[in-house]
Design a protein around this motif. Structure first.
Motif, PDB file in Angstrom:
ATOM      1  N   ALA A  66       0.758  -1.287  -0.220  1.00 59.83           N
ATOM      2  CA  ALA A  66       0.008  -0.142  -0.107  1.00 59.83           C
ATOM      3  C   ALA A  66       0.862   1.187  -0.184  1.00 59.83           C
ATOM      4  O   ALA A  66       0.769   2.155  -0.760  1.00 59.83           O
ATOM      5  CB  ALA A  66      -0.880   0.028   1.215  1.00 59.83           C
ATOM      6  N   GLU A  67       1.764   1.124   0.951  1.00 57.33           N
ATOM      7  CA  GLU A  67       3.037   2.578   0.845  1.00 57.33           C
ATOM      8  C   GLU A  67       3.548   2.764  -0.426  1.00 57.33           C
ATOM      9  O   GLU A  67       3.575   3.770  -0.871  1.00 57.33           O
ATOM     10  CB  GLU A  67       3.832   2.150   2.074  1.00 57.33           C
ATOM     11  N   ALA A  68       3.997   1.600  -1.058  1.00 55.89           N
ATOM     12  CA  ALA A  68       4.458   1.835  -2.479  1.00 55.89           C
ATOM     13  C   ALA A  68       3.538   2.383  -3.480  1.00 55.89           C
ATOM     14  O   ALA A  68       3.905   3.204  -4.168  1.00 55.89           O
ATOM     15  CB  ALA A  68       4.938   0.293  -3.009  1.00 55.89           C
ATOM     16  N   ARG A  69       2.508   1.927  -3.349  1.00 56.74           N
ATOM     17  CA  ARG A  69       1.448   2.484  -4.244  1.00 56.74           C
ATOM     18  C   ARG A  69       0.903   4.041  -3.992  1.00 56.74           C
ATOM     19  O   ARG A  69       1.145   4.789  -4.919  1.00 56.74           O
ATOM     20  CB  ARG A  69      -0.049   1.717  -4.228  1.00 56.74           C
ATOM     21  N   TYR A  70       1.007   4.272  -2.672  1.00 55.72           N
ATOM     22  CA  TYR A  70       0.677   5.647  -2.586  1.00 55.72           C
ATOM     23  C   TYR A  70       1.811   6.447  -2.717  1.00 55.72           C
ATOM     24  O   TYR A  70       1.618   7.802  -3.186  1.00 55.72           O
ATOM     25  CB  TYR A  70       0.433   5.801  -1.054  1.00 55.72           C
ATOM     26  N   ARG A  71       2.944   5.928  -2.744  1.00 58.62           N
ATOM     27  CA  ARG A  71       4.211   6.733  -3.128  1.00 58.62           C
ATOM     28  C   ARG A  71       4.041   7.163  -4.520  1.00 58.62           C
ATOM     29  O   ARG A  71       4.646   8.216  -5.232  1.00 58.62           O
ATOM     30  CB  ARG A  71       5.410   6.151  -2.823  1.00 58.62           C
ATOM     31  N   LYS A  72       3.621   6.069  -5.449  1.00 59.16           N
ATOM     32  CA  LYS A  72       3.458   6.387  -6.754  1.00 59.16           C
ATOM     33  C   LYS A  72       2.365   7.679  -7.035  1.00 59.16           C
ATOM     34  O   LYS A  72       2.366   8.426  -7.955  1.00 59.16           O
ATOM     35  CB  LYS A  72       2.921   5.087  -7.417  1.00 59.16           C
ATOM     36  N   VAL A  73       1.526   7.659  -6.177  1.00 54.56           N
ATOM     37  CA  VAL A  73       0.345   8.446  -6.282  1.00 54.56           C
ATOM     38  C   VAL A  73       1.029   9.897  -6.098  1.00 54.56           C
ATOM     39  O   VAL A  73       0.762  10.981  -6.649  1.00 54.56           O
ATOM     40  CB  VAL A  73      -0.952   8.359  -5.288  1.00 54.56           C
ATOM     41  N   ALA A  74       1.676   9.885  -4.942  1.00 54.19           N
ATOM     42  CA  ALA A  74       2.484  11.182  -4.761  1.00 54.19           C
ATOM     43  C   ALA A  74       3.337  11.713  -5.539  1.00 54.19           C
ATOM     44  O   ALA A  74       3.416  12.976  -5.853  1.00 54.19           O
ATOM     45  CB  ALA A  74       3.255  11.233  -3.320  1.00 54.19           C
ATOM     46  N   GLN A  96       0.008  11.803   0.734  1.00 54.72           N
ATOM     47  CA  GLN A  96       0.992  11.910   2.001  1.00 54.72           C
ATOM     48  C   GLN A  96       0.746  11.448   3.408  1.00 54.72           C
ATOM     49  O   GLN A  96       1.417  10.928   3.940  1.00 54.72           O
ATOM     50  CB  GLN A  96       1.529  13.339   2.239  1.00 54.72           C
ATOM     51  N   ASN A  97      -0.534  12.064   3.558  1.00 55.71           N
ATOM     52  CA  ASN A  97      -1.139  11.455   5.111  1.00 55.71           C
ATOM     53  C   ASN A  97      -0.958   9.943   5.227  1.00 55.71           C
ATOM     54  O   ASN A  97      -0.781   9.277   6.083  1.00 55.71           O
ATOM     55  CB  ASN A  97      -2.432  11.970   5.181  1.00 55.71           C
ATOM     56  N   ASN A  98      -1.605   9.299   4.006  1.00 54.78           N
ATOM     57  CA  ASN A  98      -1.712   7.638   4.206  1.00 54.78           C
ATOM     58  C   ASN A  98      -0.081   7.086   4.214  1.00 54.78           C
ATOM     59  O   ASN A  98      -0.038   6.177   4.924  1.00 54.78           O
ATOM     60  CB  ASN A  98      -2.216   7.316   2.955  1.00 54.78           C
ATOM     61  N   ILE A  99       0.837   7.660   3.559  1.00 58.72           N
ATOM     62  CA  ILE A  99       1.841   7.251   3.624  1.00 58.72           C
ATOM     63  C   ILE A  99       2.653   7.374   4.977  1.00 58.72           C
ATOM     64  O   ILE A  99       3.356   6.462   5.595  1.00 58.72           O
ATOM     65  CB  ILE A  99       3.138   8.038   2.598  1.00 58.72           C
ATOM     66  N   ALA A 100       2.372   8.485   5.679  1.00 62.48           N
ATOM     67  CA  ALA A 100       2.721   8.522   6.902  1.00 62.48           C
ATOM     68  C   ALA A 100       2.158   7.499   7.898  1.00 62.48           C
ATOM     69  O   ALA A 100       2.830   7.021   8.875  1.00 62.48           O
ATOM     70  CB  ALA A 100       2.407  10.097   7.583  1.00 62.48           C
ATOM     71  N   TRP A 101       0.870   7.582   7.851  1.00 61.68           N
ATOM     72  CA  TRP A 101       0.132   6.456   8.520  1.00 61.68           C
ATOM     73  C   TRP A 101       0.903   5.022   8.349  1.00 61.68           C
ATOM     74  O   TRP A 101       0.972   4.204   9.460  1.00 61.68           O
ATOM     75  CB  TRP A 101      -1.326   6.473   8.275  1.00 61.68           C
ATOM     76  N   ALA A 155       8.064  13.758   9.255  1.00 59.36           N
ATOM     77  CA  ALA A 155       8.236  14.714   8.249  1.00 59.36           C
ATOM     78  C   ALA A 155       7.214  14.727   7.159  1.00 59.36           C
ATOM     79  O   ALA A 155       6.506  15.513   6.563  1.00 59.36           O
ATOM     80  CB  ALA A 155       9.473  14.412   7.592  1.00 59.36           C
ATOM     81  N   VAL A 156       6.855  13.516   6.828  1.00 64.55           N
ATOM     82  CA  VAL A 156       5.808  12.986   5.807  1.00 64.55           C
ATOM     83  C   VAL A 156       4.551  13.644   6.143  1.00 64.55           C
ATOM     84  O   VAL A 156       3.889  14.305   5.382  1.00 64.55           O
ATOM     85  CB  VAL A 156       5.688  11.647   5.375  1.00 64.55           C
ATOM     86  N   ALA A 157       4.118  13.363   7.432  1.00 60.99           N
ATOM     87  CA  ALA A 157       2.705  13.968   8.107  1.00 60.99           C
ATOM     88  C   ALA A 157       2.595  15.565   7.993  1.00 60.99           C
ATOM     89  O   ALA A 157       1.987  16.003   7.717  1.00 60.99           O
ATOM     90  CB  ALA A 157       2.415  13.088   9.284  1.00 60.99           C
ATOM     91  N   GLU A 158       3.808  16.028   8.459  1.00 61.87           N
ATOM     92  CA  GLU A 158       3.943  17.476   8.458  1.00 61.87           C
ATOM     93  C   GLU A 158       3.984  18.069   6.856  1.00 61.87           C
ATOM     94  O   GLU A 158       3.312  19.018   6.734  1.00 61.87           O
ATOM     95  CB  GLU A 158       5.225  18.164   8.926  1.00 61.87           C
ATOM     96  N   ARG A 159       4.226  17.327   6.050  1.00 66.79           N
ATOM     97  CA  ARG A 159       4.221  17.622   4.570  1.00 66.79           C
ATOM     98  C   ARG A 159       2.790  17.627   4.036  1.00 66.79           C
ATOM     99  O   ARG A 159       2.350  18.647   3.626  1.00 66.79           O
ATOM    100  CB  ARG A 159       5.181  16.849   3.594  1.00 66.79           C
ATOM    101  N   ALA A 160       2.018  16.704   4.453  1.00 69.53           N
ATOM    102  CA  ALA A 160       0.807  16.661   4.272  1.00 69.53           C
ATOM    103  C   ALA A 160      -0.119  17.626   4.963  1.00 69.53           C
ATOM    104  O   ALA A 160      -1.143  18.257   4.053  1.00 69.53           O
ATOM    105  CB  ALA A 160      -0.020  15.193   4.609  1.00 69.53           C
TER     106      ALA A 160
END
Length: 926
Positions: A797-805, A815-820, A832-837
């Motif tokens: 899931a993280e890999a997929r969300y990174r493609k979305v980002a 970005q939020n889902n990657i942080a979670w 850092a990722v959550a702060e970016r979101a």
């Protein structure tokens, strides 16, 4: 005592002496009347009125003074006061031969035609000249009531008494005009004017005969102006001349006419009415609206005011309010041509061609509909996709008005819609080149943009710019086109030029602000709107833009509410600020505040159905389902032809668990609009819930026939088959849908169904093939990430969300889902990722919740607790955030604090679905 009486006697003597002295300085009643007559001979009515009022102070019972005052007031245009004074003169038995003809004339001017006929039809005056004048006024009274035979009889009586009576001869000309040629009527009128060249009514009638009988607009204008020359206060001539000037587009002449009116009739409502028309011609919508709204307070049912109010709102793009005013005007006068045309224009602009045709139908059914009406009907058919009918109407319009560039432009657009693209564009280019107006240029730009031809559209803008060198519109259009081509620098330069030409031109300022925001310069954007507010603190668009920017910057909900409330306060007649304030409160879960604002809004603007709809949604949010149902019902009843209100009424019935009424409402809507997709989709959902699969399939099949080239009907069948758990059939239909429409939506549905059917390998092969074919499809990647998340495959899931980002760098949720997911996997760097979101979506409660989780995982407990409390403050209606706070408090060792939060959640009972977890955590604290 004697002394006291002596003082009283002295005081009385002094008073008498003073009265005598004062009386010596005043004119007697007779002298005052004589002085008034002298002033009247010099055409000085103002001084005459003063003298006559002074004379009446000397002798209130002077019938002659009353008569002269009434006559002078009438000639000054104050017919209400004139009727009072002439009535008093009649009561004082002053000469009926002088008083009654004038009194009847004043009563007619006051709209009291029936009273004139009832009171004076049988009155006989001894003086034949006066008797003839009274009979002439009675004839006018009968005509005003539509009683032509009685009017003719009264005219005959008047002319027998005095064959030279002008009013009777003029009325006879009016009556005979229906049965004789215009030339004969003009001959009558020339005879009347030879005897009375200063008769404004005769000049007015002559103008009407020239205009409507012979089509001689120039001659008509001359006659109307002559009427105003002999009687500058003659309102009917102003009323006749105004539309003539408007048809010619003579704005300067219209402006001069209103200036003349202001000199002779400064306070008259007609002066303000025509002033509002001039303001609209000058594009001063605010001045026009203010003037008309003041007049509507005095005459809320005036047809012409409602029509002008509709035209003003149409110009300002407030289409729903325009339609409200215009419909009210048409209800009173169904054959009102201008109002019907304006209503059709509004409906065409809002994409309602069927309604526009319904509005035009009475005009189209007339024996000889005009070119403007035919052109509007053609445009409506063009919007409906009925090119053949559109061309037929455009051709008829062009026959009636071959030189009208709007008609020629419409015909060219018809050619394009029929597929004759080159021919149509060639015609448009030719019209735009040779016509000094801008209608064809704007049509050409729109047509080029619709066909994705930005270079050609810019070339058309170049030509428009030459025609409008000092106006902001061409530069604004250039900026918008360049912005669509991702040329931010070019767009900024174009918008800046438009704003330089007109610093108050909101579209250009908004365009510049949008570029500022995109370049992460929100403060620059805010300063632009604040500059607009410095010019006009009431500019609600700028106020709302500032509120939006503050919200994006993470301002607290209370601050946003205050900004929106200020926009409402300074613009009480605008619906948009009220709607946004209602939406803000609903978004914050403050349904009571939303209901208060909505109730006040509907009270202030009862004709705005958007506000009534917002009231219904607010009532729904507070749990007042019956009141919500009533509000949605009113909105639907007021707009039976609009599908939106009917849909919301159906949803309201569903909220009160009345599926039968919801179904009935939706079916009624489909009888009116058989292909309204949202209603069909809702009926399918209801049928599937009730397990009425055959009914649902029947609707899906209808949609498939109505939309044979689209996938939507097939997808409806997929939902039905899925509801029956017929996975193989659902998959087969989805494959057909994908062949018909290779869109992400259908691809996601096929992948999901394949997964649900347990065909994991097949689903993975399809996903790989789609990714290869559509490498930049971020939405499909988002779908695959969601599937992996449901299967708790966190790494995938993280890999997929990174493609979305990577595809959508400003996607805060990705970005939020990657942080979670990083927190769930115990990976460092989640903060850092959550702060970016959160930077991408400031103040978002869900993102704050994730950041708090990441901070706790990073052992930053004080900051984690603070952030979680911020999330609760942003969305106090979400109990899950309190549960997260309780968990953090337990981790930090604050058992009392955690217990308090958990006990508050426990009190919610069944309103919170997480009670099992609440109980479990409470047990750990005991």
């Amino acid at each position: 005592m004697r002394l006291h009486f002596q003082r009283i006697a002295i005081a009385a003597a002094i008073a008498a002496a003073l009265a005598t002295v004062a009386g010596c300085g005043r004119k007697s009643e007779g002298e005052g009347i004589a002085a008034a007559k002298t002033h009247l001979a010099a055409n000085d009515r103002g001084s005459a009125i003063i003298e006559l009022k002074s004379a009446l102070q000397q002798d209130p019972q002077s019938g002659e003074a009353r008569y002269l005052l009434g006559k002078t007031l009438m000639e000054s245009g104050d017919v209400a006061s004139a009727e009072i004074e002439l009535g008093k003169a009649h009561d004082l038995r002053f000469q009926d031969s002088l008083v009654l003809p004038l009194l009847a004339k004043v009563m007619l001017a006051r709209g009291e035609a029936k009273q004139v006929g009832d009171l004076y039809a049988r009155v006989e005056l001894p003086d034949p000249v006066a008797a003839a004048e009274l009979k002439a006024q009675v004839a006018l009274a009968f005509a005003a009531q539509g009683q032509a035979e009685r009017s003719q009889a009264a005219v005959d009586q008047a002319l027998r008494l005095n064959p030279k009576n002008i009013a009777a001869r003029l009325q006879e000309a009016r009556l005979q005009a229906r049965n004789e040629k215009p030339a004969q009527t003009l001959a009558r009128l020339d005879g009347i004017l030879a005897d009375d060249p200063k008769n404004a009514n005769a000049w007015l009638f002559k103008g009407n005969v020239l205009r409507w009988g012979l089509g001689d607009n120039e001659g008509a204008g001359g006659a109307y102006r002559q009427a105003l020359k002999v009687e500058p206060r003659h309102l009917p001539s102003y009323a006749a001349l105004v539309p003539l000037l408007l048809e010619k587009g003579d704005v300067a002449g219209m402006r001069a006419l209103v200036t003349s009116m202001k000199q002779v009739l400064p306070q008259h409502p007609d002066t303000r009415y025509y002033g509002a028309q001039v303001a609209l011609l000058d594009n001063d919508v605010k001045q026009a609206r203010d003037s008309v709204q003041q007049l509507l307070k005095m005459a809320p049912t005036s047809v012409r005011l409602l029509q002008l109010a509709g035209a003003i709102e149409l110009r300002d793009g407030r289409l729903l309010l325009a339609e409200t005013y215009l419909n009210r005007a048409i209800q009173q006068e169904p054959e009102l041509v201008t109002a019907r045309r304006l209503l059709a224009q509004s409906q065409l602009r809002s994409g309602q061609p069927a309604k526009a045709l319904a509005a035009l139908k009475p005009l189209l059914d007339m024996p000889r509909p005009d070119a403007a009406t035919l052109a509007l009907a053609a445009e409506a058919h063009l919007q409906n996709g009925e090119a053949a009918l559109a061309e037929r109407y455009f051709t008829r319009a062009a026959t009636l008005d071959p030189k009208n560039p709007k008609v020629s432009t419409a015909l060219a657009l018809t050619e394009i819609s029929k597929g004759h693209v080159d021919e149509g564009f060639a015609k448009l280019e030719d019209i735009a080149t040779h016509d000094p107006g801008t209608y064809a240029d704007l049509a050409l730009i729109s047509a080029r943009l619709r066909r994705q031809q930005p270079d050609a559209a810019l070339a058309a803008v170049d030509r428009l710019q030459k025609k409008l060198e000092k106006e902001p519109l061409p530069y604004f259009l250039r900026g918008r086109i360049l912005g669509q081509r991702a040329d931010a620098a070019g767009a900024r330069a174009a918008y800046a030029k438009a704003a330089e030409l007109d610093p108050a031109y909101f579209p250009a300022v908004a365009g510049l602000a949008a570029i500022d925001v995109a370049e992460n310069k929100p403060e620059d954007a805010r300063k632009r709107f604040e500059a607009l507010l410095a010019r006009d603190p009431r500019d609600y668009r700028a106020l709302l833009a500032v509120a939006d920017l503050r919200q994006r910057a993470g301002a607290k909900p209370a601050e946003i509410a205050a900004l929106l409330a200020n926009a409402v306060k300074t613009n009480p007649g605008e619906a948009t600020p009220r709607l946004l304030l209602i939406e803000h409160h609903l978004g914050q879960g403050d349904s009571k505040a939303a209901l208060t604002v909505a109730s006040e809004a509907v009270a202030a603007l009862p004709d705005d159905m958007r506000l009534l709809d917002a009231l219904g949604r607010s009532q729904l949010a507070t749990g007042d389902l019956q009141q919500a149902l009533a509000s949605f019902g009113k909105a639907a009843a007021a707009q039976p032809e609009l599908p939106g209100p009917q849909m919301r009424l159906a949803d309201a019935y569903l909220n009160v668990k009345n599926g039968d009424k919801a179904t009935e409402t939706l079916q009624r809507l489909l009888k009116q609009t058989p292909d309204y997709l949202p209603a069909q989709q809702r009926l399918v959902q209801l049928a599937v819930l009730d397990k009425r699969y055959d009914d649902a399939l029947a609707i899906a099949r209808t949609v498939q026939k109505q939309r044979p080239k689209e996938a939507v009907g097939l997808l409806m069948e997929v939902e039905i088959r899925s509801g029956q758990k017929q996975w193989a059939a659902a998959l087969d239909v989805t494959r057909v849908a994908l062949q018909r429409s290779r869109t992400t939506l259908v691809a996601m549905r096929l992948h999901a169904l394949t997964t649900l059917a347990g065909r994991q390998a097949e689903a993975e092969r399809f996903a790989a093939a789609w990714e290869k074919e559509h490498p930049r499809d971020a939405e499909f990647q988002n779908h695959l990430a969601g599937v992996a998340l449901e299967q708790r495959q966190f790494a995938a899931a993280e890999a997929r969300y990174r493609k979305v980002a990577a595809l959508r760098p400003n996607d805060a949720l990705a970005q939020n889902n990657i942080a979670w997911l990083m927190v769930q996997q115990g990976k460092p760097g989640a903060v850092a990722v959550a702060e970016r979101a959160l930077q991408l979506s400031p103040g978002n409660a869900s993102l704050l919740d994730t950041l708090a989780l990441a901070l706790a995982a990073d052992k930053q407990m004080p900051r984690a607790l603070q952030t979680q409390r911020e999330a609760i403050a942003k969305a106090p209606e979400v109990p899950d955030y309190r549960l997260s706070l309780a968990r953090l408090l337990i981790l930090s060792g604050d058992k009392d604090g955690a217990r308090g939060e958990l006990q508050a959640l426990a009190k919610m009972g069944t309103k919170f679905s997480g009670q099992a977890e609440v109980s479990r955590l409470l047990k750990t604290l005991s």
